[in-house]
Design an enzyme around this catalytic site. Structure first.
Site, mmCIF file in Angstrom:
data_model
loop_
_atom_site.group_PDB
_atom_site.id
_atom_site.type_symbol
_atom_site.label_atom_id
_atom_site.label_comp_id
_atom_site.label_asym_id
_atom_site.label_seq_id
_atom_site.Cartn_x
_atom_site.Cartn_y
_atom_site.Cartn_z
ATOM 1 N N ASP A 1 56.343 0.039 41.591
ATOM 2 C CA ASP A 1 56.640 -1.314 41.110
ATOM 3 C C ASP A 1 57.591 -2.038 42.066
ATOM 4 O O ASP A 1 58.664 -1.535 42.381
ATOM 5 C CB ASP A 1 57.292 -1.177 39.719
ATOM 6 C CG ASP A 1 57.691 -2.502 39.091
ATOM 7 O OD1 ASP A 1 57.192 -3.557 39.535
ATOM 8 O OD2 ASP A 1 58.485 -2.473 38.122
ATOM 9 N N HIS B 1 62.711 -4.606 34.872
ATOM 10 C CA HIS B 1 62.346 -3.965 36.143
ATOM 11 C C HIS B 1 63.586 -3.506 36.898
ATOM 12 O O HIS B 1 64.634 -4.153 36.839
ATOM 13 C CB HIS B 1 61.567 -4.954 37.019
ATOM 14 C CG HIS B 1 60.275 -5.388 36.412
ATOM 15 N ND1 HIS B 1 59.100 -4.705 36.592
ATOM 16 C CD2 HIS B 1 59.990 -6.429 35.601
ATOM 17 C CE1 HIS B 1 58.130 -5.322 35.926
ATOM 18 N NE2 HIS B 1 58.640 -6.375 35.308
#
Lengths: 553, 553
Positions: free
Chosen positions: B194, B367
């Site tokens: 990611d 995130h």
């Protein structure tokens, strides 16, 4: 109007960001502060620019004593070419660089000979009717920015303009603390204060911090360096030139407005460029890459700007090559984030090293953060406050900040464009509402695109349009040609034969059901429209604009 | 395909944010990780949703062993209802909460009986052809998020999914460091990681910090508290419920998806609500304001969501009243900033106290920031890296970060959707390119709106359309009715009589100049179009779409 009161009539910039324009009335005198534009948002389809609605001034033109400009950014001067003619060209007062920027603009619009732009310097005083105006230096992301004082017989009005406090600005001229303290000591009746950066805690860093970032980047760049920033951000261009000189590089200005503004700033002495430093864009390839700095427009990802063209491999002279370093020395204006990101992505795709605000200190804001707003309020100590320059939430937060410093709640008014604020020695209140709002500039038209046209553009943009054209016999009302169906932006017509054939059948059915008895074509058109609308929604869940056209022969 | 290599074929989420979908091929086996949607940007006029183009899989359906889902966010599961039928409904594997969210979606699309959604838990292993998949817990802004391991005969493939490391998550279940270290120790051939938050230095703060902010706000709120967040952010809803219990308030869930997801999460045990805490939205007014907490949708300013309706005084049950406190516990998704700001402004206008991310710690990202990305790379120590989930610049920055940790440059590939990456024990390289891109969902149509329709919508949105309709005699070619001119979105027709009359004259002139000799109507139409286009541009500097329609009788 009574001479016991002052009226403040914001025509732009309160409850929104952009097209700043403030009207101050005292007795028979009207003084205007700034005449800006706003760039259209994504709901204003096809609009080029937005200017303030000035119909409030239409019957008061003879009372306008002057337009005072705080600084040369578009949201403060961009409306002039459109609005000056509406106001019979009142005289303008601006500092030297601001005048230079205004003149570039007036020249483009062939208005240079129609209007006087008087140059003022910080500290100057100008008599405007019964009022005396005075200018004080502030810091902002453009040199020569000032705030404005209006001494009226009933008290002093201060408009801060856009400001921050920079103790070490690039041009060596910090905000004039002495003047601000004196004005505050003499007493301020009402202050209009910039709210743009109220949501940020602390202080905005000095422009000086950018030098360190530039040093680090320049020291390590193996090839050319390209720096994109606002063409009006003369001080940033100066920083780039200084860095280029330190690292023995030549500088090319690229992009029409960058070249024009740069030239003007050099002529007026606002940009210091050692002889031999500047080269022409055409000559870039005559030097080694490590000798080159390019300063260009495009920091907002504007489609026709230099950097965007470079990123899209679409620039006349410049292509990204191995070893290039690109710096975006600006923040994306809200709404431009996607375009800016697209430019950054494309530059990376072509192998450039890219520095931008999210990952590097290559830009600082031109507006003061919370502690600076507190400092301004503490220097001026106004009796009344009207927060300006900001969306509603920012105005409210500025009001809360002032309240936290001890200004009573009923001495602060949060108002929006068009609210008429009356200030006396004792009170401040909203007394009326003036017409205000957005006037759209689209091509040559100023104000001719209104809500109806925009609403149609929106509908068209969502589901397109479908036209059904039919020619009928004037006598019998029976169809003799068509219906022809044409659509755009609704469905890919080549793949929709069946759907369109059914639609044609529906139209004929609805005509037949009328038995040719109706010559009331608006009734027939409505029937076609409703039938088609229902049919197409059922089949596609889309609602194209439907336009039946009936021709009689 | 050879069994010496693995192929990675990203069909979405690389070079863009959204519609994540990764295809992993080994030998005859295909395993798909995530099938997401993307929300249309402002250039995709009228489009409802964007899904990945899966034509690459059209002739490979029989090889698909399963779809593995990392977590229940729309950009990871939203494409399922559209793409499952195209792939003949392969089996899905997901954790419990994710399954719950998928089932809500499948039910809406009447697909529940057509597909098997297998529940897996972190640590579970599932055999898929020659590969064995394994799931490990990560933290994200939704509970039950996992990363995926595929053990293939030639090496281990890891897909991190969206992740951060939260040592004190709301659900008490931190990322599984032990599993990650074991996987890393056993050797990872290739990692897909990611990249969403690569631009942020440091660590993303723990969800726990929000409790402190909530405490401060709850302790001082004089009336009702409304909190808007994502309906899928179950852990945030839990934090609100916990705060409500601490401050002895009742909680009402408002907004369809908030109610549905809340109910489902309670049933599955992902939301702990003490008995008597929940009340129905209809009953809010039966309590005192200081007893009420409302949890609602609308943190993105979505036009039909609860909070937006409340802000617009358009909600069935709830109006802002004096003393209300509103918290927007979310970040605006890029592109939504203006809508979110509009909502905040309107809430302030109605007198609410509003807390939002710019001024208060009421949200943290889901995130990991740079240091967490380094931690993941250090735990897994992959031989090869493919940065995923991000625009191009983010993928590049993730690659640079990995390089700075010692992964050789030629062990990292920055690729975008459609690039076919081949990984062997020794090397990673792009070998081919698969068809990929955006498939638009518009109403009932999936894929029928393409570039032509979109381009037309764009032109229509900018300057509108002008139709010129004329009926001519089939024999002589002479006009017998019209030309009629109809325009929409171009100019306000009632004020443009003169312009339109001149336009009609131009049409007649260009017909006359043909002397009725042409029966080649496409030629005639082109002539009308060019004449009008030039004329209108000269008069208005606008370029409406021009559509000449000639009917023969």
């Amino acid at each position: 109007m009574t001479t016991e009161k002052i009226r403040l009539v914001p025509l732009g910039g309160l409850g929104e960001v952009g097209k700043n324009m403030m009207v101050v009335e005292y007795g028979d005198d009207i003084i205007i502060i700034d005449v800006g534009v706003m760039f259209p948002d994504e709901e204003m389809f096809g609009v080029d620019l937005v200017i303030p609605d000035t119909s409030y001034l239409a019957d008061k033109k003879h009372r306008i004593r002057g337009i005072l400009i705080t600084h040369g950014h578009e949201d403060h001067v961009g409306g002039l070419p459109y609005i000056l003619p509406m106001l019979d060209f009142p005289p303008i007062y601006a500092t030297r660089l601001t005048q230079g920027l205004i003149n570039v603009k007036l020249k483009e619009h062939h208005m240079l000979d129609k209007v006087t732009v008087n140059v003022v310097a910080p500290g100057d005083q100008v008599t405007l009717g019964a009022c005396m105006s005075e200018f004080f230096r502030v810091n902002h992301s453009i040199p020569d920015a000032v705030g404005i004082v209006l001494h009226t017989p009933i008290g002093t009005v201060v408009h801060t303009g856009d400001y921050k406090f920079d103790y070490t600005p690039v041009d060596g001229k910090p905000a004039d603390f002495g003047a601000l303290a004196r004005i505050g000591n003499d007493g301020v009746l009402v202050m209009m204060g910039d709210s743009t950066r109220i949501e940020s805690a602390g202080y905005t860093p000095s422009e000086r911090v950018i030098n360190d970032s530039f040093d680090k980047i320049f020291a390590n760049a193996p090839g050319r360096i390209m720096i994109a920033t606002f063409a009006s951000l003369i001080s940033r261009v100066q920083q780039v030139i200084d860095a280029a000189v330190r690292y023995e590089r030549f500088v090319a200005l690229v992009g029409r407005s960058m070249v024009n503004n740069g030239q003007m700033a050099i002529e007026l002495g606002y940009l210091n460029v050692p002889k031999g430093t500047l080269i022409r864009a055409e000559d870039i390839n005559k030097f080694n890459p490590e000798q080159i700095v390019i300063v260009c427009t495009g920091s907002q990802g504007e489609p026709t700007s230099a950097l965007t063209r470079i990123a899209n491999q679409d620039h006349r002279q410049i292509r990204i090559q191995a070893g290039d370093t690109v710096i975006l020395s600006a923040t994306p204006v809200p709404g431009n984030e996607k375009m800016v990101n697209r430019t950054i992505n494309n530059l990376f795709r072509q192998g450039a090293e890219v520095y931008y605000q999210a990952i590097s200190n290559v830009h600082v804001s031109g507006h003061g953060a919370q502690e600076e707003l507190k400092l301004m309020l503490s220097l001026l100590r106004p009796r009344f406050l009207v927060p300006v320059h900001g969306e509603y939430r920012q105005l409210v937060l500025h009001a809360k900040l002032a309240y936290s410093l001890g200004i009573p709640e009923d001495h602060i008014t949060v108002v929006e464009d068009g609210d008429i604020v009356e200030v006396s020695a004792e009170s401040i209140k909203v007394v009326d509402h003036a017409r205000s709002g957005n006037v759209f500039v689209d091509g040559l038209g100023v104000g001719d695109v209104g809500q109806i046209v925009l609403r149609d553009r929106k509908v068209l943009s969502q589901d397109g349009i479908l036209m059904a054209v039919i020619t009928v016999d004037k006598e019998t009302g029976m169809p003799i040609a068509g219906p022809d169906i044409v659509s755009r932006g609704f469905i890919y017509m080549r793949d929709a034969d069946e759907l369109l054939a059914s639609a044609r059948d529906r139209i004929l059915e609805s005509l037949t059901s009328l038995n040719g008895h109706s010559s009331d074509w608006s009734f027939v058109k409505d029937k076609i429209k409703n039938t088609l609308s229902e049919f197409l929604y059922e089949k596609t869940r889309r609602r194209p604009m439907i336009l039946p056209i009936v021709m009689e022969v």
